[in-house]
Design a protein around this motif. Sequence first.
Motif, short mmCIF file in Angstrom:
data_model
loop_
_atom_site.label_atom_id
_atom_site.label_comp_id
_atom_site.label_asym_id
_atom_site.label_seq_id
_atom_site.Cartn_x
_atom_site.Cartn_y
_atom_site.Cartn_z
N SER A 17 -45.16 1.86 -30.10
CA SER A 17 -46.37 2.69 -30.17
C SER A 17 -47.26 2.33 -31.35
CB SER A 17 -45.97 4.18 -30.27
OG SER A 17 -45.34 4.45 -31.51
N SER A 18 -46.95 1.24 -32.06
CA SER A 18 -47.77 0.75 -33.16
C SER A 18 -47.48 -0.73 -33.31
CB SER A 18 -47.43 1.48 -34.46
OG SER A 18 -46.16 1.04 -34.95
N PRO A 19 -48.29 -1.46 -34.08
CA PRO A 19 -47.98 -2.88 -34.29
C PRO A 19 -46.57 -3.10 -34.84
CG PRO A 19 -50.22 -2.44 -34.98
CD PRO A 19 -49.62 -1.11 -34.64
N ALA A 20 -46.13 -2.26 -35.78
CA ALA A 20 -44.78 -2.40 -36.34
C ALA A 20 -43.72 -2.14 -35.29
CB ALA A 20 -44.61 -1.46 -37.53
N ALA A 21 -43.89 -1.07 -34.51
CA ALA A 21 -42.92 -0.76 -33.47
C ALA A 21 -42.94 -1.80 -32.36
CB ALA A 21 -43.18 0.63 -32.90
N THR B 166 -31.94 -0.44 -11.98
CA THR B 166 -33.18 0.31 -11.85
C THR B 166 -33.97 0.22 -13.15
OG1 THR B 166 -32.08 2.34 -12.57
CG2 THR B 166 -32.20 1.92 -10.20
N LEU B 167 -35.23 0.58 -13.03
CA LEU B 167 -36.13 0.54 -14.17
C LEU B 167 -35.70 1.53 -15.25
CD1 LEU B 167 -38.76 -1.05 -14.76
CD2 LEU B 167 -40.01 0.99 -14.02
N LYS B 168 -35.88 1.13 -16.50
CA LYS B 168 -35.57 1.98 -17.64
C LYS B 168 -36.71 1.87 -18.64
CE LYS B 168 -32.80 4.15 -20.66
NZ LYS B 168 -32.00 5.34 -20.43
N LEU B 169 -37.25 2.99 -19.08
CA LEU B 169 -38.33 2.98 -20.05
C LEU B 169 -37.77 3.29 -21.44
CD1 LEU B 169 -41.31 2.74 -20.76
CD2 LEU B 169 -41.60 5.15 -20.14
N VAL B 170 -37.97 2.37 -22.37
CA VAL B 170 -37.53 2.55 -23.75
C VAL B 170 -38.78 2.54 -24.63
CG1 VAL B 170 -36.14 1.64 -25.64
CG2 VAL B 170 -35.37 1.35 -23.27
N VAL B 171 -39.02 3.64 -25.33
CA VAL B 171 -40.20 3.76 -26.18
C VAL B 171 -39.77 3.83 -27.63
CG1 VAL B 171 -42.21 5.17 -26.76
CG2 VAL B 171 -41.53 4.91 -24.38
N LEU B 172 -40.28 2.88 -28.42
CA LEU B 172 -40.02 2.87 -29.86
C LEU B 172 -41.24 3.50 -30.54
CD1 LEU B 172 -38.56 -0.74 -30.27
CD2 LEU B 172 -37.41 1.37 -29.60
N VAL C 82 -37.48 8.24 -13.54
CA VAL C 82 -37.17 7.00 -14.23
C VAL C 82 -36.52 7.34 -15.56
CG1 VAL C 82 -38.13 4.95 -15.34
CG2 VAL C 82 -39.02 5.70 -13.13
N PRO C 83 -35.32 6.84 -15.85
CA PRO C 83 -34.64 7.16 -17.11
C PRO C 83 -35.48 6.73 -18.31
CG PRO C 83 -33.14 6.08 -15.58
CD PRO C 83 -34.50 5.95 -15.00
N VAL C 84 -35.47 7.57 -19.33
CA VAL C 84 -36.28 7.33 -20.52
C VAL C 84 -35.40 7.42 -21.76
CG1 VAL C 84 -38.14 8.21 -21.98
CG2 VAL C 84 -38.42 8.18 -19.50
N THR C 85 -35.56 6.46 -22.67
CA THR C 85 -34.95 6.54 -24.00
C THR C 85 -36.07 6.45 -25.02
OG1 THR C 85 -32.84 5.54 -23.34
CG2 THR C 85 -33.43 5.42 -25.67
N GLU C 86 -36.13 7.42 -25.91
CA GLU C 86 -37.19 7.47 -26.92
C GLU C 86 -36.54 7.42 -28.30
OE1 GLU C 86 -41.33 10.02 -27.60
OE2 GLU C 86 -39.72 10.81 -26.35
N LEU C 87 -36.96 6.45 -29.12
CA LEU C 87 -36.41 6.26 -30.46
C LEU C 87 -37.55 6.32 -31.47
CD1 LEU C 87 -34.14 3.19 -29.62
CD2 LEU C 87 -33.39 5.57 -29.84
N THR C 88 -37.34 7.07 -32.54
CA THR C 88 -38.38 7.26 -33.54
C THR C 88 -38.00 6.54 -34.83
OG1 THR C 88 -38.93 9.43 -32.62
CG2 THR C 88 -39.74 8.95 -34.83
#
Length: 347
Positions: A207-211, A263-269, A294-300
């Motif tokens: 969600s940013s250049p670093a991520a 299956t598709l998996k969405l991973v958001v950093l 769709v399974p989602v993994t969100e990491l902050t």
Amino acid sequence: MLPAVAASAAHVRTGYRNAVEARVDRLADHGRPRAIVVAGMGGSGVAGDILAAVVGNGAPLPIVTVRSYQLPGWVGATDLVIAVSGSGDTEETLAVATQAVRRGCTLLGVGAPDSPLEAIATQASAVYVPVPVSGPSRANLWLLSVPPIVAAAALRLVQVDADLFERVAAALEDMAHRCRPTSESFINPGKSLAMDLAESVPMIWGSSPAAAVAAYRLACQLSANAKYPALHGELPDVGHHQVAALDGPLAERDIFADTSGRTLKLVVLRDVEEHPQVTRRREASLRAARERDVPVTELTAEGEHPLERMAGLIGLGDYASTYLALGYDIDPTPVSAITEVKARISQ
């Protein structure tokens, strides 16, 4: 590979110490360059992405990573070329370093001691930072990435000091403790992420250049360590193409199937420094994915400085890719397909 990942904190400290001992501050004698070009392949090339993300959008000059045999035509005597090669003999990087010398560019080399890259730098009276690389370059990311950041600090492009690198090292030490092999999966973030990724086709978004650098690194590590494919990208750009895959065949899940297909998996950093519109797009994309099951993994990311946040996400991804390889009974260290292709080229 696990001991190599666990050595990341030591690599940060060693990379900083070697850069200082090599007197990268001498680069300031040439004045501020018009542009910085980082040449590197594979894990070495990520050093350029990390540098650009650390310096940030406020940089008074462009920072470009070149992953090829050729310098862009506009690069000339007023520019700084940083050639990074863990082995010191990567043919693409050597070609670019040679071109940089011929064009009169200021050259900084980072790589193995007593290597062809060091020979080029020495012959050109350029600054060279020898780092004690062992194993594949991808396992030595911080040894290779820290010296260019120290160089940027010497050029007053970014404010970093020994305290920052110590905080980064401490964060990587904490990650190593939490992801240690004896730690159970339900409290081990590396093993947990590996289990989330297993039997899926992951789309990894930053969600940013670093991520986004961490997302790219994770996709690369999944390929190299676990021999596992993945997509990567940065918000908001992925919202204009990859998000359409949420309506595709891999997003469909048959709960009555005898075996579970990939299956598709969405991973958001996530990064704490998001553009407000990126935050809205991220939230809308996650909602769309969940509505389609769709399974989602969100990491902050955690930390005050972008380098700290990047290091935490990259460290977690390095462990996850290694544990995913082990889960599939794959040795994460060798890359036979890469070796085979190199051998065919050399014939």
